[in-house]
Design an enzyme around this catalytic site. Structure first.
Site, PDB file in Angstrom:
ATOM      1  N   TYR A  16      -2.579  -7.974  -2.433  1.00 53.28           N
ATOM      2  CA  TYR A  16      -2.436  -9.157  -3.295  1.00 53.28           C
ATOM      3  C   TYR A  16      -3.170  -8.980  -4.616  1.00 53.28           C
ATOM      4  CZ  TYR A  16       0.128 -11.896   0.087  1.00 53.28           C
ATOM      5  OH  TYR A  16       1.118 -12.354   0.917  1.00 53.28           O
ATOM      6  N   TYR A 144       3.051 -20.424   5.379  1.00 52.64           N
ATOM      7  CA  TYR A 144       2.693 -19.003   5.279  1.00 52.64           C
ATOM      8  C   TYR A 144       2.452 -18.484   6.687  1.00 52.64           C
ATOM      9  CZ  TYR A 144       0.458 -14.594   4.435  1.00 52.64           C
ATOM     10  OH  TYR A 144       0.175 -13.241   4.459  1.00 52.64           O
ATOM     11  N   ASP A 232       1.405 -21.547  14.903  1.00 51.37           N
ATOM     12  CA  ASP A 232       0.730 -20.406  14.282  1.00 51.37           C
ATOM     13  C   ASP A 232      -0.723 -20.826  14.035  1.00 51.37           C
ATOM     14  OD1 ASP A 232      -0.348 -18.506  12.632  1.00 51.37           O
ATOM     15  OD2 ASP A 232       1.301 -18.471  11.198  1.00 51.37           O
ATOM     16  N   LYS A 261      -6.869 -13.728  13.215  1.00 52.85           N
ATOM     17  CA  LYS A 261      -8.089 -13.745  12.387  1.00 52.85           C
ATOM     18  C   LYS A 261      -9.415 -13.897  13.149  1.00 52.85           C
ATOM     19  CE  LYS A 261      -5.959 -14.894   8.033  1.00 52.85           C
ATOM     20  NZ  LYS A 261      -4.714 -15.605   7.823  1.00 52.85           N
TER      21      LYS A 261
HETATM   22  C1  LIG Z   1      -3.385 -15.020   7.582  1.00 52.25           C
HETATM   23  C2  LIG Z   1      -2.277 -15.704   8.271  1.00 52.25           C
HETATM   24  C3  LIG Z   1      -1.224 -14.979   8.866  1.00 52.25           C
HETATM   25  C4  LIG Z   1      -1.094 -13.494   8.726  1.00 52.25           C
HETATM   26  O1  LIG Z   1      -2.143 -12.828   9.345  1.00 52.25           O
HETATM   27  P1  LIG Z   1      -2.486 -11.308   8.933  1.00 52.25           P
HETATM   28  O2  LIG Z   1      -3.575 -10.937   9.881  1.00 52.25           O
HETATM   29  O3  LIG Z   1      -2.914 -11.359   7.503  1.00 52.25           O
HETATM   30  O4  LIG Z   1      -1.244 -10.516   9.120  1.00 52.25           O
HETATM   31  C5  LIG Z   1      -0.269 -15.673   9.576  1.00 52.25           C
HETATM   32  N1  LIG Z   1      -0.328 -16.999   9.692  1.00 52.25           N
HETATM   33  C6  LIG Z   1      -1.324 -17.736   9.143  1.00 52.25           C
HETATM   34  C7  LIG Z   1      -1.341 -19.215   9.348  1.00 52.25           C
HETATM   35  C8  LIG Z   1      -2.324 -17.111   8.410  1.00 52.25           C
HETATM   36  O5  LIG Z   1      -3.281 -17.838   7.830  1.00 52.25           O
END
Ligand SMILES: *Cc1c(COP(=O)(O)O)cnc(C)c1O
Length: 411
Positions: A16, A144, A232, A261
């Site tokens: 990015y 996202y 997610d 994460k």
């Molecule tokens: C960061 C993020 C992703 C992608 O995760 P990566 O480990 O960067 O591939 C997917 N969904 C959400 C809600 C995120 O914040």
């Protein structure tokens, strides 16, 4: 330029990042707790948990020890045709702690792959049941879900994914409104494959927050349409919203849940997609073609799983959700912006004007915060903090003061 900066400029390609505009990269030599240590001796407060990953603070001794001792015992083994204690134990713990109904754990490497797996499970489960028309997902405006192709497809296309737009499969993007989700599912009928949401906080969209009622409405709409709800929780999981999972806080149980994460406390890349027993059942048969043909080289990496287990125990023992809630509330109280919003440890406000992501102004905002010793990365005009749980009261105040300074520097 330092020697490291020169060598970086010759060989590295940063995420990015427009290298034509950005050429200064922080030389980080160490990290402890909420602090990053730079080569020139400066200490920066990591107010965004290194892209929302670092949960307890950097270099937590319990995680370091889990990493070291697992690496000595079993570094890695394939997870097809083999199994191991850390993967099984972590799956048991995740299933115990996740919202009810999630009974199976599929491992992958990062948030994007966890989302890919969820989408593929939703699509292939329908196909395995003979519902071959179920091919269209409903996703939210501003969503996202990651940077791989399926994850990009369910995400908001502008501004990040415009270069790939015509290659992404068709998705119904609807406003954050349960009636809109319901209407889209009714319109699609037997073509609907599922609904994907970031529960309670849409992170990359600019920390946009929505109500638990919205999520309960989406859950009802999915039940009526007989399609899986994908939560997610890559960002929201493990305490960020003041609850172990945002879904639990909202009182809903999804059919698929993605975590990444914070899963290892931010120490190693590891992700998991949790699925209901009923979805797992759609794959289990005597037909090979019904299997989920998906797997990564490092699926269920034992070191990642061991660190995740240690992190999860630490989350519970030290009550990370409650500590993040308290930290978020402290930062919120000190902010002078008129429009502060907060969910748990996620605090944000909008600056007047609209600097686009990565623009000169957003770089200037980042630089201003660095002068004050705080690492911030505004998303367009959204200034936010997502600090690790170990952040002291004093550092919390400094984060709020830096955020106030950005507000005051706005035109
Ligand atoms: C960061 C993020 C992703 C992608 O995760 P990566 O480990 O960067 O591939 C997917 N969904 C959400 C809600 C995120 O914040």
């Amino acid at each position: 330029m330092t020697d490291l900066a020169k060598r970086d400029a010759r060989v590295a390609w940063h995420p990015y990042t427009q290298h034509g505009l950005e050429s200064e990269f922080l030389p980080v030599v160490g990290a402890r707790g909420s602090r990053l240590e730079l080569a020139d001796g400066r200490s920066l407060i990591d107010a965004i948990s290194s892209w929302w990953t670092c949960l307890h603070g950097h270099g937590h001794p319990r995680l370091v020890e889990a990493l070291r001792s697992q690496a000595e015992r079993l570094d890695h083994v394939l997870f097809a045709g083999a199994t191991h204690e850390p993967a099984v134990r972590l799956a048991e713990r995740l299933v115990e702690l996740a919202p009810p109904g999630l009974a199976r754990v599929f491992y992958s490497d990062d948030g994007s792959t966890a989302v890919e797996v969820a989408l593929k499970i939703a699509l292939q489960s329908a196909r395995n049941r003979g519902e071959r028309e179920r091919r269209v997902f409903v996703a939210l405006e501003g969503a996202y879900h990651g940077d791989t192709f399926g994850a990009m497809a369910v995400g908001e296309r502008e501004p990040f994914f415009a270069a790939f737009d015509e290659l992404l499969f068709a998705v119904e993007h609807v406003p954050v409104d349960a009636a809109a989700v319901d209407a889209a599912l009714r319109r699609l009928g037997g073509r609907a494959a599922g609904v994907i949401v970031e529960p309670l906080v849409q992170g990359a969209a600019g920390m946009r927050m929505h109500s638990a009622e919205f999520l309960r409405g989406v859950r009802r709409a999915c039940d009526v349409a007989h399609v899986p709800l994908i939560a997610d929780e890559v960002f929201t999981g493990f305490g960020r919203t003041g609850s172990l999972f945002a879904c639990a806080k909202a009182g809903i149980a999804p059919d698929l849940m993605c975590v990444a994460k914070g899963l290892t406390g931010g120490m190693l890349p590891l992700a998991a997609t949790l699925a209901s027993e009923s979805l797992f059942g759609d794959f289990r048969s005597n037909q090979r073609s019904h299997a989920l043909f998906h797997g990564h080289s490092f699926t269920a990496n034992p070191i990642g799983c061991a660190v995740a287990l240690a992190s999860l125990e630490l989350v519970l023992e030290t009550d990370v959700p409650r500590r993040l809630e308290a930290l978020g509330a402290k930062i919120e109280r000190r902010l002078r912006a008129p429009n502060v919003r907060r969910t748990g440890g996620v605090v944000a406000f909008d600056l007047p004007g609209d600097p686009s992501y990565g623009s000169d102004r957003s770089l200037a905002l980042r630089r201003r915060a660095l002068e004050l010793g705080v690492l911030l990365r505004p998303l367009g005009n959204v200034v936010y903090a997502v600090p690790p749980a170990s952040t002291t009261d004093e550092d919390g105040e400094r984060i709020a003061d830096a955020m106030n300074a950005l507000l005051e520097s706005a035109p």
